[in-house]
Enzyme design. Structure first.
Site, PDB file in Angstrom:
ATOM      1  N   LEU A 158      -7.742  -5.071 -10.477  1.00 45.99           N
ATOM      2  CA  LEU A 158      -6.465  -5.389 -10.238  1.00 45.99           C
ATOM      3  C   LEU A 158      -6.310  -6.235  -9.048  1.00 45.99           C
ATOM      4  O   LEU A 158      -5.777  -5.834  -7.976  1.00 45.99           O
ATOM      5  CB  LEU A 158      -5.658  -4.250 -10.147  1.00 45.99           C
ATOM      6  CG  LEU A 158      -4.043  -4.338 -10.135  1.00 45.99           C
ATOM      7  CD1 LEU A 158      -3.568  -5.232 -11.401  1.00 45.99           C
ATOM      8  CD2 LEU A 158      -3.129  -3.115 -10.031  1.00 45.99           C
ATOM      9  N   HIS A 159      -6.761  -7.633  -9.317  1.00 44.61           N
ATOM     10  CA  HIS A 159      -6.719  -8.489  -8.225  1.00 44.61           C
ATOM     11  C   HIS A 159      -6.220  -9.785  -8.720  1.00 44.61           C
ATOM     12  O   HIS A 159      -6.087 -10.253  -9.599  1.00 44.61           O
ATOM     13  CB  HIS A 159      -7.877  -8.475  -7.322  1.00 44.61           C
ATOM     14  CG  HIS A 159      -8.975  -9.471  -7.786  1.00 44.61           C
ATOM     15  ND1 HIS A 159      -9.295 -10.582  -7.151  1.00 44.61           N
ATOM     16  CD2 HIS A 159      -9.620  -9.531  -9.034  1.00 44.61           C
ATOM     17  CE1 HIS A 159     -10.173 -11.386  -8.093  1.00 44.61           C
ATOM     18  NE2 HIS A 159     -10.262 -10.824  -9.124  1.00 44.61           N
TER      19      HIS A 159
END
Lengths: 489, 90
Positions: free
Chosen positions: B14-15
């Protein structure tokens, strides 16, 4: 009468006139910013600055291409981040001025991201960019970086960073003028690649007001501020003559006295390859693979890399393409190939040394060999340490190769990086280089000692220089009528 | 209070882009939404910096909580978003 003429060094030929767009340098908070008397107003200034940055980035995202759009939108999200604003507000509450508070808030998060490492390296750059923009907004100075271009523009900067040059909107940039830089700077290479005029080392360039029309002459190095119609007209005529002359030539490159000089393109990605491949030239003298991955935060997969290499090689079917493996570091950092701080990054762990320390980028090398193997016989690796496909040795002209000459052929003149393809006659010398334990670790602009190298000078057989360097015994032996005992020593 | 747990499907975690898409979606709900590792401190799901600093990786489980009207439906759509490999899309 034309106005003010500033003379610099022309690095990319051609003539054009257009309005100036100034690229402002990064902004820092003043060291002596006073504690605000009205902290409420200071907080408002901080919030207003972040909002202005977010709006500006959104506007740019709206007109950006598909590649840049998500990056700009994500950066706008950072500028609009409630936590970042809250942290800056806290800093104002602690007595810091608005610009200093923004810088402190940004550094709080930057430190967290840096601690996380890996994927976050690139985001730290974005975060600092937002900070720098917000500080500029608070101080009322121009936002750093290349602004959104609305029409044909002459880009003027102190100097351009590779990431900035790579992100330039090529459909709108008609010329580049810098106050610093040199013949071999990225600006010069990029401009030549884009086929637009460029002049570097122009005194006072950054003080030319934005919007002022300048006439740029990439041949003479003259930049004329507020040119008169006669000059603009004369330049237009020259431009047309030049275009007509270029359109009327074909075939292999040679000097007027018949000496072959290979016409090889210098490319940094698929777009360049497509543009160059359509031209009547003999191939690519240098494909700088690191430029493909400047904005990548993670190691590109094998498939992604193969796709890029295939797309780059396709337009050159049957022509030579010299591939340089990742020359990352210093002014061209790659997020996924970052080896951390080092004292002298320009001469540091890049190229071959990077491959040795960080084996993963080495797949790039492998793929450079693999993607085009079927159709491109004449293609070299940036280094020769990897198996049978590593044809050739160091990509630089190794001035130190045990008595050998600078590696380079006369017909490779002008190909930056001096990465010649070995002709059969030269294999011997390359073989010599291959067995040396020298790394190809710099970009060929300067040898290790720092002296600028010009294009490889022709060495006439039997000349004093030739003899002194003890290069090729074969020719001397042949001249003496003797048997070839060994090729080189 | 509505609550869900979901496994991060994005191959890169999740970036960057997935985080931006998630945060935008969270902002669009107009609700107070938090995201965190189960049993740990949660962060504001509408803060891109907070979400990125969480550093949730591919295959990790995260807990989402939301309050207010439509919280259940909002979380369902966010769970659906995180269950896709956002990096592999467009």
């Amino acid at each position: 009468m034309s106005g003010d003429i500033r003379t610099g060094v022309g690095v990319s030929a051609g003539t054009v006139a257009g309005p100036v767009v100034q690229v402002a340098p990064p902004v820092q908070a003043p060291a002596d910013e006073p504690t605000p008397t009205d902290s409420g107003a200071a907080v408002d200034a901080v919030l207003g600055a972040f909002a202005a940055v977010a709006t500006d980035l959104d506007e740019r995202a709206a007109v950006a291409d598909d590649h840049a759009k998500p990056i700009l939108k994500a950066t706008a999200l950072i500028a609009r981040d409630k936590q970042l604003a809250k942290e800056a507000g806290k800093q104002v509450g602690a007595g810091k001025g608005p610009a200093t508070a923004i810088a402190a808030a940004v550094e709080t998060y930057a430190a967290q991201f840096e601690a996380l490492g890996g994927y976050f390296a690139e985001r730290v750059t974005d975060l600092r960019d937002v900070g720098s923009r917000a500080i500029a907004a608070v101080l009322g100075v121009p936002m750093p970086g290349v602004p959104a271009l609305t029409g044909p523009s002459v880009i003027v900067a102190s100097d351009l960073a590779p990431a900035e040059t790579a992100a330039l909107d090529r459909s709108k940039v008609v010329a580049i003028v810098t106050e610093a830089g040199g013949r071999t700077s990225h600006t010069a290479i990029l401009a030549a690649q884009m086929g637009i005029p460029a002049v570097v080392q122009v005194p006072g360039a950054t003080s030319i007001p934005a919007g002022t029309v300048v006439a740029v002459d990439g041949d003479s190095g003259e930049v004329t501020v507020d040119p008169d119609m006669a000059l603009v007209e004369a330049q237009r005529e020259r431009r047309e003559r030049r275009a007509a002359a270029l359109a009327g030539v074909s075939g292999p490159g040679r000097t007027s006295d018949g000496h072959p000089v290979a016409l090889l393109a210098n490319i940094g990605g698929v777009d360049d390859a497509v543009a160059a491949g359509a031209q009547d030239l003999e191939g690519v003298g240098l494909f700088r693979t690191e430029f493909v991955y400047l904005s990548a935060s993670t190691m590109p997969t094998v498939e992604e890399q193969a796709e890029v290499y295939r797309a780059v090689l396709a337009p050159f079917d049957g022509r030579r393409v010299v591939v340089r493996t990742l020359d990352a570091g210093a002014d061209k950092p790659l997020a996924f190939a970052n080896l951390g701080e080092e004292e002298n990054p320009a001469l540091g762990r890049r190229g071959l040394r990077l491959c040795q320390e960080k084996p993963e980028p080495d797949r790039l090398a492998t793929l450079g060999a693999g993607a085009g193997r079927a159709r491109h016989r004449r293609r070299r690796q940036g280094h020769g340490a990897h198996g049978r496909d590593g044809r050739g040795g160091g990509m630089v002209r190794l001035p130190c190769a045990r008595g050998g000459p600078a590696l380079g052929r006369r017909d490779d003149r002008g190909a930056r990086g001096g990465a010649p393809c070995p002709s059969r006659a030269r294999r011997g010398r390359l073989r010599l280089a291959r067995h040396q334990r020298f790394g190809a670790v710099h970009d060929g602009r300067r040898p290790y000692g720092g002296r600028a190298v010009g294009p490889p000078r022709p060495v006439a057989a039997g000349s004093a220089r030739h003899g002194r360097r003890r290069v090729c015994r074969r020719r001397r032996d042949r001249q003496a009528g003797g048997r070839v005992r060994r090729i080189c020593r | 209070m509505a609550q869900r747990t979901v496994t991060i499907a994005s191959s890169v975690g999740l970036h960057a882009r997935p985080a931006a898409l998630f945060v935008e979606a969270a902002q669009e709900t107009g609700l107070d939404i938090e995201i965190g590792r189960p049993g740990e401190d949660a962060v504001d799901a509408t803060s891109i910096l907070g979400v990125m600093a969480l550093g949730a990786k591919h295959g990790e489980e995260v807990a989402l909580t939301a309050e207010g009207d439509g919280a259940e439906a909002a979380l369902d759509s966010l769970v659906a978003l995180l269950s896709r490999d956002l990096d592999a899309e467009g």
